[in-house]
Design an enzyme around this catalytic site. Structure first.
Site, PDB file in Angstrom:
ATOM      1  N   SER A 153    -111.510  -7.307 -27.453  1.00 35.96           N
ATOM      2  CA  SER A 153    -110.882  -6.347 -28.336  1.00 35.96           C
ATOM      3  C   SER A 153    -111.870  -5.419 -29.024  1.00 35.96           C
ATOM      4  O   SER A 153    -111.470  -4.445 -29.678  1.00 35.96           O
ATOM      5  CB  SER A 153    -110.092  -7.099 -29.406  1.00 35.96           C
ATOM      6  OG  SER A 153    -110.929  -7.909 -30.214  1.00 35.96           O
ATOM      7  N   SER A 168    -114.000 -11.318 -26.998  1.00 40.69           N
ATOM      8  CA  SER A 168    -113.921  -9.971 -27.552  1.00 40.69           C
ATOM      9  C   SER A 168    -115.253  -9.342 -27.922  1.00 40.69           C
ATOM     10  O   SER A 168    -115.308  -8.147 -28.183  1.00 40.69           O
ATOM     11  CB  SER A 168    -113.003  -9.964 -28.781  1.00 40.69           C
ATOM     12  OG  SER A 168    -111.669 -10.205 -28.411  1.00 40.69           O
ATOM     13  N   LYS A 182    -116.584  -2.779 -36.232  1.00 44.54           N
ATOM     14  CA  LYS A 182    -115.257  -2.882 -35.636  1.00 44.54           C
ATOM     15  C   LYS A 182    -114.186  -2.669 -36.701  1.00 44.54           C
ATOM     16  O   LYS A 182    -114.280  -3.226 -37.792  1.00 44.54           O
ATOM     17  CB  LYS A 182    -115.117  -4.271 -34.988  1.00 44.54           C
ATOM     18  CG  LYS A 182    -113.812  -4.536 -34.259  1.00 44.54           C
ATOM     19  CD  LYS A 182    -113.863  -5.935 -33.643  1.00 44.54           C
ATOM     20  CE  LYS A 182    -112.590  -6.263 -32.866  1.00 44.54           C
ATOM     21  NZ  LYS A 182    -112.674  -7.604 -32.238  1.00 44.54           N
TER      22      LYS A 182
END
Length: 493
Positions: free
Chosen positions: A160, A184, A85
């Site tokens: 996210s 997330s 990420k």
């Protein structure tokens, strides 16, 4: 060679193929790069790549295997590709969480959870998209744009960690590093049809994410893996777990073995609807099927009501806002963003998404909430956490991740009640394994959260393994290539 293509296999299986000389790391890495080249123009999952560096690392891995003695231990993930990420620091790669003012700023160090995977032999292909500041459940920002769902480009990939979910769900990455402060990891894993694990509070260090955690919000946050096969979750946790000398919450914990978990007489809890956003028929049906499969394995399914969960979202939001030492506005200013006046929040365009502009308005309103009300909501959140821990005990809880399958783009913006099914477990700090359960009639992933007691990550993962056995786990999607919805291809590399 395995009958499965490389881009269908688990990281554990890929590592075994490479270690035993049945496949080369170069072949495995190139297969995944090929998938990215086909699907990423349409998905926008990978926002910065390091393909040439990955190829060189694969060549070095193959050279190491070639000279290794038959009984020489090799790193457990040697030659296996993965993704990270973008919010999780990886040296030399961007680390902006989609904030325009921070665009182009590279990480100068690698987060411990990512470094431990690299030390175990994993090869990072690149970094993946997030929501702006990692503060919403859809991965969209003004720096990189929007990530699309590999099963349907009109639907969100979640957030996210939506880029990570889409990368793994498309078959382009066997696993990735993500983070979760309010769903997330679990929401993108659900939307993109793969496995994700939010660990027990303190199992993995929070060090190295941007925006950084502080002492107030650290208890809600967790790094964790997203993977296309459940068998990878426990090995990845073992590699990433443990204190780093920086995060005060990270501690040594004894990790159990999913293979030692007996499903016979395992308590399985279902909470009857007590949520501000009720789950759809399809989502509840998926949960019931999961419960039925566990009952068939000898588990004891029971139900109860938990009315306090209706207050979970407002308790979570107040806890996050009041306990954090730095707000979203402060994060933006620290990144170099200009002052955001309230009138500008009402205009179209600009460097911030609608979700972020609404967040800034809500953050300002939160400061005006009377202190006694805020304290009452924080106390309610603590009571919800205690009730969940006591209710789950030595068993597991099954709960839908979202109220529906992956929503259309923009449908969640300004609607915090979409967080209702995930944030209670951040408040409680409990381990949760997001588990895919096939596809609905429209071809969108179904799934369920499997929640276990503190330190019992192996139990939720054991349940996920059983549900994968029964329902098949990840289903490779038809992929929309190059942003053209009329071109559907199934990438099986």
């Amino acid at each position: 060679m395995s009958p499965l293509p490389f881009t269908d296999m688990s990281a554990s299986a890929l590592a075994a193929e490479i270690r035993q000389g049945r496949a080369s790391a170069a072949e495995v890495v190139e297969a995944h790069i090929d998938v990215f080249r086909q699907v990423n123009p349409g998905l926008n999952a990978l926002v910065a790549e390091r393909f040439d560096a990955a190829r060189e690392e694969a060549r070095r891995a193959d050279a190491r295997v070639a000279v290794a003695a038959p009984d020489e231990p090799l790193p457990p993930l040697l030659g296996v590709p993965c993704t990270v990420k973008e919010a999780v620091a990886f040296t030399g790669m961007p680390n902006s969480s989609g904030v325009v003012a921070r665009g182009g700023v590279p990480a100068t160090a690698t987060a411990p959870v990512a470094q431990r995977l690299v030390d175990a032999g994993a090869i990072v292909l690149g970094v993946t998209n997030t929501s702006e500041m990692c503060l919403w459940v859809e991965s969209e920002n003004r720096l990189y744009g929007r990530t699309r769902n590999p099963y349907n480009p009109t639907r969100t990939a979640g957030g996210s960690s939506g880029g990570e979910g889409a990368a793994v769900g498309s078959g382009a990455s066997p696993f990735g590093v993500a983070s979760d402060i309010g769903g997330s990891i679990r929401i993108p894993s659900f939307c993109c049809g793969v496995f994700g694990h939010k660990p027990t509070r303190g199992l993995l260090p929070a060090t190295g994410s941007w925006p950084p955690c502080d002492d107030g919000n650290r208890a809600l946050f967790a790094h964790g893996p997203i993977a296309r096969r459940a068998e990878d979750l426990m090995p990845l946790l073992r590699i990433m777990a443990g204190p780093d000398g920086v995060d005060p919450l990270a501690a040594e914990m004894d990790l159990g073995d999913p293979a030692d978990v007996s499903l016979r007489d395992l308590p399985v809890l279902l909470i009857d609807e007590a949520w501000p956003l009720a789950a759809s028929v399809d989502m509840l049906w998926a949960r019931e099927r999961a419960a039925g499969a566990l009952a068939a394995a000898g588990a004891q399914v029971r139900r109860r009501r938990m009315p306090a969960l209706r207050r979970a979202v407002e308790s979570y939001i107040t806890t996050l806002a009041r306990m954090s030492g730095i707000g979203a506005r402060d994060v933006l200013f620290a990144a170099g963003a200009n002052e955001v006046h309230w009138r500008a929040l009402l205009r179209r365009g600009g460097p911030h998404t609608v979700a972020t502009r609404l967040l800034l308005v809500a953050e300002r309103a939160q400061t005006r909430l009377p202190r006694r009300w805020a304290e009452r909501l924080i106390t309610t959140g603590e009571a919800i956490a205690d009730e969940l821990r006591n209710a789950i005990g030595d068993g597991v809880l099954l709960e839908p991740t979202l109220a529906t399958t992956a929503p259309r783009h923009g449908r969640t913006v300004g609607r915090p009640w979409w967080l209702a099914h995930v944030v209670p477990f951040n408040l409680a700090g409990l381990p949760v394994t997001q588990t895919p359960l096939g596809l609905d009639p429209e071809g969108l992933p179904l799934g369920v959260q499997v929640v276990a007691g503190h330190g019992r990550d192996h139990v939720s993962i054991a349940v996920a393994l059983e549900l994968e056995r029964v329902f098949g786990g990840w289903t490779p999607p038809p992929l929309h290539v190059g942003g053209r919805p009329d071109r559907l291809v199934r990438v099986l590399s």
